[in-house]
Design a protein around this motif. Structure first.
Motif, PDB file in Angstrom:
ATOM      1  N   LEU A 115      68.911  15.648 102.189  1.00  0.00           N
ATOM      2  CA  LEU A 115      68.653  15.219 103.566  1.00  0.00           C
ATOM      3  C   LEU A 115      68.683  16.380 104.560  1.00  0.00           C
ATOM      4  O   LEU A 115      67.854  16.440 105.459  1.00  0.00           O
ATOM      5  N   ALA A 116      69.608  17.290 104.397  1.00  0.00           N
ATOM      6  CA  ALA A 116      69.718  18.413 105.336  1.00  0.00           C
ATOM      7  C   ALA A 116      68.520  19.340 105.202  1.00  0.00           C
ATOM      8  O   ALA A 116      67.986  19.544 104.122  1.00  0.00           O
ATOM      9  N   GLY A 117      68.088  19.849 106.334  1.00  0.00           N
ATOM     10  CA  GLY A 117      66.984  20.798 106.323  1.00  0.00           C
ATOM     11  C   GLY A 117      66.001  20.498 107.426  1.00  0.00           C
ATOM     12  O   GLY A 117      66.236  19.654 108.287  1.00  0.00           O
ATOM     13  N   THR A 118      64.891  21.203 107.400  1.00  0.00           N
ATOM     14  CA  THR A 118      63.849  21.022 108.400  1.00  0.00           C
ATOM     15  C   THR A 118      62.709  20.222 107.798  1.00  0.00           C
ATOM     16  O   THR A 118      62.205  20.545 106.716  1.00  0.00           O
ATOM     17  N   TRP A 119      62.327  19.183 108.516  1.00  0.00           N
ATOM     18  CA  TRP A 119      61.278  18.266 108.088  1.00  0.00           C
ATOM     19  C   TRP A 119      60.121  18.338 109.084  1.00  0.00           C
ATOM     20  O   TRP A 119      60.343  18.501 110.278  1.00  0.00           O
ATOM     21  N   VAL A 120      58.890  18.212 108.581  1.00  0.00           N
ATOM     22  CA  VAL A 120      57.693  18.244 109.410  1.00  0.00           C
ATOM     23  C   VAL A 120      57.039  16.866 109.342  1.00  0.00           C
ATOM     24  O   VAL A 120      56.815  16.329 108.253  1.00  0.00           O
TER      25      VAL A 120
ATOM     26  N   THR B 228      71.266  18.472 110.227  1.00  0.00           N
ATOM     27  CA  THR B 228      72.386  19.324 109.834  1.00  0.00           C
ATOM     28  C   THR B 228      73.677  18.518 109.891  1.00  0.00           C
ATOM     29  O   THR B 228      73.726  17.447 110.506  1.00  0.00           O
ATOM     30  N   THR B 229      74.703  19.058 109.272  1.00  0.00           N
ATOM     31  CA  THR B 229      76.027  18.439 109.307  1.00  0.00           C
ATOM     32  C   THR B 229      77.039  19.481 109.747  1.00  0.00           C
ATOM     33  O   THR B 229      77.003  20.613 109.293  1.00  0.00           O
TER      34      THR B 229
ATOM     35  N   ALA C 273      82.801  14.408 109.365  1.00  0.00           N
ATOM     36  CA  ALA C 273      81.433  14.914 109.412  1.00  0.00           C
ATOM     37  C   ALA C 273      80.710  14.404 110.649  1.00  0.00           C
ATOM     38  O   ALA C 273      80.826  13.238 111.009  1.00  0.00           O
ATOM     39  N   VAL C 274      79.978  15.290 111.307  1.00  0.00           N
ATOM     40  CA  VAL C 274      79.131  14.932 112.436  1.00  0.00           C
ATOM     41  C   VAL C 274      77.711  15.281 112.019  1.00  0.00           C
ATOM     42  O   VAL C 274      77.414  16.433 111.700  1.00  0.00           O
TER      43      VAL C 274
ATOM     44  N   LYS D 234      77.439  14.734 100.363  1.00  0.00           N
ATOM     45  CA  LYS D 234      76.500  14.794  99.245  1.00  0.00           C
ATOM     46  C   LYS D 234      75.084  15.041  99.743  1.00  0.00           C
ATOM     47  O   LYS D 234      74.353  15.854  99.194  1.00  0.00           O
ATOM     48  N   LEU D 235      74.692  14.308 100.804  1.00  0.00           N
ATOM     49  CA  LEU D 235      73.339  14.478 101.328  1.00  0.00           C
ATOM     50  C   LEU D 235      73.163  15.853 101.951  1.00  0.00           C
ATOM     51  O   LEU D 235      72.106  16.461 101.831  1.00  0.00           O
ATOM     52  N   GLU D 236      74.205  16.350 102.616  1.00  0.00           N
ATOM     53  CA  GLU D 236      74.099  17.674 103.221  1.00  0.00           C
ATOM     54  C   GLU D 236      73.848  18.715 102.139  1.00  0.00           C
ATOM     55  O   GLU D 236      73.033  19.615 102.297  1.00  0.00           O
TER      56      GLU D 236
END
Length: 183
Positions: A37-42, A72-73, A80-81, A31-33
């Motif tokens: 949550l997934a993505g690039t954060w600054v 990433t997942t 899931a990793v 669900k988070l992926e």
């Protein structure tokens, strides 16, 4: 015979419950992926107790490039990793983490970080100190919270202070505050 049968039934129940819990965390990760949550954060700021500090960055031709965190997942035979990688003030880094819980209503959860590995380039003492603090706070992270502030997604990652737990320094917690980078 009865004791053996009871022990066998208890063993099966424990195995089924363990599989359900693992599947539940796997479903939460999926669900988070697919969502936030997934993505690039600054990295935008660091909260240490009740004090906010600005992050240092990577010097690049007179400018500073931000510290980043990419989540990433992927999948393997165990499920899931959850992977993380990014760029700190001097080095590239990577690792993994496991979700322990997630509350969709409050958008808060618990996680467990694996050891973080990085390249071994050297930098100025100030940047190396900044990187050490970043890796320390990232490696100690056990809590996370997702929010939207001024239309931008934000991730707070660290040790959030709650009624049940108190952060090691100060009252509000110790955490890294990231903003999601636009695609």
């Amino acid at each position: 015979m009865k004791k053996t049968m009871i022990a066998l039934m208890v063993g099966c129940l424990v195995a089924v419950l363990g599989a359900c819990e693992s599947q539940n965390v796997d479903q939460q990760a999926q669900k988070l992926e697919n969502n936030e949550l997934a993505g690039t954060w600054v990295l935008k700021s660091i909260l240490l107790g009740d004090m906010i500090d600005l992050p240092c960055g990577i010097p690049n031709e007179g400018k500073f490039e931000p510290i980043t965190l990419e989540l990433t997942t992927t999948r393997d035979e165990t499920g899931a990793v959850l992977l993380l990688n990014g760029r700190s003030s001097v080095n590239q880094y990577s690792g993994s983490y496991a979700l322990e819980s997630y509350d969709e209503t409050t958008k808060t959860g618990k996680l467990k970080m694996s050891p973080i590995g990085s390249t071994k380039m050297g930098g100025s003492p100030e940047l190396m100190q900044c990187e050490s603090r970043y890796f320390l706070l990232l490696g100690q992270a056990v809590d996370y919270q997702l929010s939207t502030i001024n239309g931008k997604q934000q991730l707070e990652l660290g040790v959030l202070s709650t009624q049940k737990s108190v952060a090691p320094i100060g009252g509000k917690g110790n955490f890294l505050i990231f903003e999601k980078q636009s695609k």
